[in-house]
Scaffold this motif. Structure first.
Motif, PDB file in Angstrom:
ATOM      1  N   GLY A  23       0.679  -1.208  -0.088  1.00  0.00           N
ATOM      2  CA  GLY A  23      -0.075  -0.035  -0.102  1.00  0.00           C
ATOM      3  C   GLY A  23       0.744   1.146  -0.049  1.00  0.00           C
ATOM      4  N   ASP A  24       2.061   1.243   0.147  1.00  0.00           N
ATOM      5  CA  ASP A  24       2.856   2.268   0.018  1.00  0.00           C
ATOM      6  C   ASP A  24       3.878   2.404  -1.348  1.00  0.00           C
ATOM      7  N   LEU A  25       4.118   3.765  -1.685  1.00  0.00           N
ATOM      8  CA  LEU A  25       4.865   3.799  -2.980  1.00  0.00           C
ATOM      9  C   LEU A  25       6.260   4.401  -2.782  1.00  0.00           C
ATOM     10  N   LEU A  26       7.120   4.021  -3.848  1.00  0.00           N
ATOM     11  CA  LEU A  26       8.541   4.396  -3.859  1.00  0.00           C
ATOM     12  C   LEU A  26       8.724   4.868  -5.438  1.00  0.00           C
ATOM     13  N   VAL A  27       9.285   5.927  -5.719  1.00  0.00           N
ATOM     14  CA  VAL A  27       9.663   6.502  -6.945  1.00  0.00           C
ATOM     15  C   VAL A  27      10.905   5.942  -7.102  1.00  0.00           C
ATOM     16  N   LEU A  28      11.169   5.383  -8.228  1.00  0.00           N
ATOM     17  CA  LEU A  28      12.620   4.837  -8.646  1.00  0.00           C
ATOM     18  C   LEU A  28      12.887   5.784  -9.893  1.00  0.00           C
ATOM     19  N   ALA A  29      13.877   6.544  -9.595  1.00  0.00           N
ATOM     20  CA  ALA A  29      14.060   7.712 -10.815  1.00  0.00           C
ATOM     21  C   ALA A  29      15.824   7.460 -11.305  1.00  0.00           C
ATOM     22  N   GLY A  30      15.980   7.876 -12.520  1.00  0.00           N
ATOM     23  CA  GLY A  30      17.410   7.569 -13.090  1.00  0.00           C
ATOM     24  C   GLY A  30      17.768   8.693 -14.093  1.00  0.00           C
ATOM     25  N   VAL A  31      18.857   8.969 -13.934  1.00  0.00           N
ATOM     26  CA  VAL A  31      19.439  10.276 -14.770  1.00  0.00           C
ATOM     27  C   VAL A  31      20.759   9.515 -15.830  1.00  0.00           C
ATOM     28  N   ASP A  32      20.587  10.202 -16.797  1.00  0.00           N
ATOM     29  CA  ASP A  32      21.817   9.894 -17.445  1.00  0.00           C
ATOM     30  C   ASP A  32      23.171  10.175 -17.057  1.00  0.00           C
ATOM     31  N   ASP A  33      24.448   9.605 -17.498  1.00  0.00           N
ATOM     32  CA  ASP A  33      25.588  10.110 -16.965  1.00  0.00           C
ATOM     33  C   ASP A  33      25.850  11.476 -17.115  1.00  0.00           C
ATOM     34  N   VAL A  34      26.831  12.175 -16.149  1.00  0.00           N
ATOM     35  CA  VAL A  34      27.048  13.490 -16.146  1.00  0.00           C
ATOM     36  C   VAL A  34      27.893  13.920 -17.518  1.00  0.00           C
TER      37      VAL A  34
END
Length: 398
Positions: free
Chosen positions: A274-285
């Motif tokens: 019942g709980d949420l987790l955001v999985l985010a990702g960015v390109d390499d610098v």
């Protein structure tokens, strides 16, 4: 009236001359570094007062000279446009060997100076130091090669994320990073790594970048076992800097083909209890400087549309991105890139560029960073005092 030459009128001659000067200076610096890397071990082993028989000195000198002369050509053939895996294997191995010899020759040289200062000099101590450098280096290289080629050990860590909902308590996040499929065919190793990951019964599996050295077509067989990895909630992947030496977009497409979620400046949301987790990702610098359209590290874009009240796990290849993550109030950043230094004492040089070399660290009021030593290796097939790892992070709520 004198007429200025075209390059003076357009201004293109001066920048061109500057670029040429920079290339020459850069080439000179590389040549100087290589010469020092090869010269110091040669001096310690064959010319530091050891007084070996002439055939021994001649043979050693020829070996080191041949290595110094051939090394740039092998590197160019292996990692340039030709991408010859055979040349890369030889050049990369030679780089690892000479680095270890250089390190222990430097330490041996310091010991020799101390002994001379104490009045203990002569052929005997010089020979003992030379033999010790050779034996220690050979032992470390043999052990380091075994460590590089083995299936990584599993490192387990419980990690409290204060904003994590109770339903997500106990979420198992398995971290892979820096698999670096490359000139040495490690398809069997890749399959055994996938088996090790599956044995950990993950809710989320993260690949934090530097998947390979080469194109998806070159490393298709080695990357195929990634398609067998299982997770309950998500498998996510971001690009590392090495993808931008090859075909970054091709690797994003390849991972999608293998059933992974490429987090190309985007996020997904997973739910448990019942709980949420955001999985985010960015390109390499390094993505923006690659010139590849649409590629750059864009945290704002990655979080667009995400609920700011939900906890965020951010995947960013390089630890130094944690400054932006902390400013944005990210709960947990997962990174790789450093290899833990890979071959001691290179970890001290890595620390100049990165805030953390490995392990868990805190940044700002909220943000935690976990930096993996990585599963594979770049270039030299050795790991010395920097063991590889597969990481199991068990997330705990406050």
């Amino acid at each position: 009236m004198a007429v200025a030459p075209p390059e003076a009128e357009t201004g293109t001659g001066v920048p061109s001359a500057r670029r040429s000067l920079r290339r020459r200076l850069g080439g000179g610096v590389v040549l100087l570094v290589l010469t020092v890397l090869f010269l110091l071990p040669w001096w310690t082993l064959f010319a530091s007062g050891v007084d070996w028989p002439f055939p021994v000195v001649l043979t050693g000198t020829l070996v080191f000279a041949a290595g110094l002369v051939s090394f740039p050509f092998l590197m160019a053939a292996g990692h340039g446009q030709r991408r010859s895996d055979r040349a890369a294997r030889v050049a990369d191995s030679a780089l690892g060997v000479v680095w270890v010899l250089f390190t222990w020759s430097a330490l041996g040289g310091l010991l020799h100076l101390v002994l001379m200062g104490l009045g203990v000099g002569g052929v005997g101590p010089a020979r003992i130091i030379a033999v010790a450098v050779a034996v220690v280096s050979a032992g470390l290289l043999a052990w380091g090669h075994h460590e590089a080629m083995r299936v990584p050990r599993v490192k387990r860590l419980d990690l409290v994320v204060p904003r994590l909902g109770g339903g997500l308590d106990g979420t198992r996040v398995v971290v892979l990073a820096d698999t670096h499929y490359g000139p040495i065919d490690r398809a069997d190793w890749s399959a055994r790594v996938a088996e090790a990951v599956n044995a950990l019964d993950a809710d989320v599996v993260v690949h934090a970048g530097d998947i390979a050295d080469g194109t998806p077509a070159q490393r298709r067989e080695q990357s195929a076992p990634l398609g067998t990895i299982r997770s309950r909630l998500a498998k996510v992947y971001v690009t590392g800097n090495h993808e931008y030496f090859g075909e970054a977009q091709g690797w994003l497409d390849r991972m999608a083909e293998l059933g992974w979620e490429p987090l190309h400046n985007r996020h997904v949301v997973v739910e448990r209890g019942g709980d949420l987790l955001v999985l985010a990702g960015v390109d390499d610098v390094t993505a923006e400087s690659s010139g590849l359209a649409g590629h750059r590290a864009n945290l704002h874009g990655a979080l667009a549309g995400a609920d700011p009240d939900q906890p965020v796990l951010l995947v960013a290849h390089q630890p130094k991105y944690v400054g932006q993550a902390a400013d944005a109030g990210i709960d947990l950043q997962i990174s790789g890139h450093t290899h833990g230094g890979q071959i001691w004492p290179f970890n001290f040089l890595v620390r100049i560029d990165q805030p953390v070399v490995h392990g868990l660290s805190r940044h700002g009021e909220r943000t935690q960073l976990y930096t993996s030593r990585g599963a594979g290796f770049w270039g030299p097939p050795f790991r010395v005092f920097a063991p590889s790892e597969i990481t199991l992070l068990t997330l705990r709520s406050a």
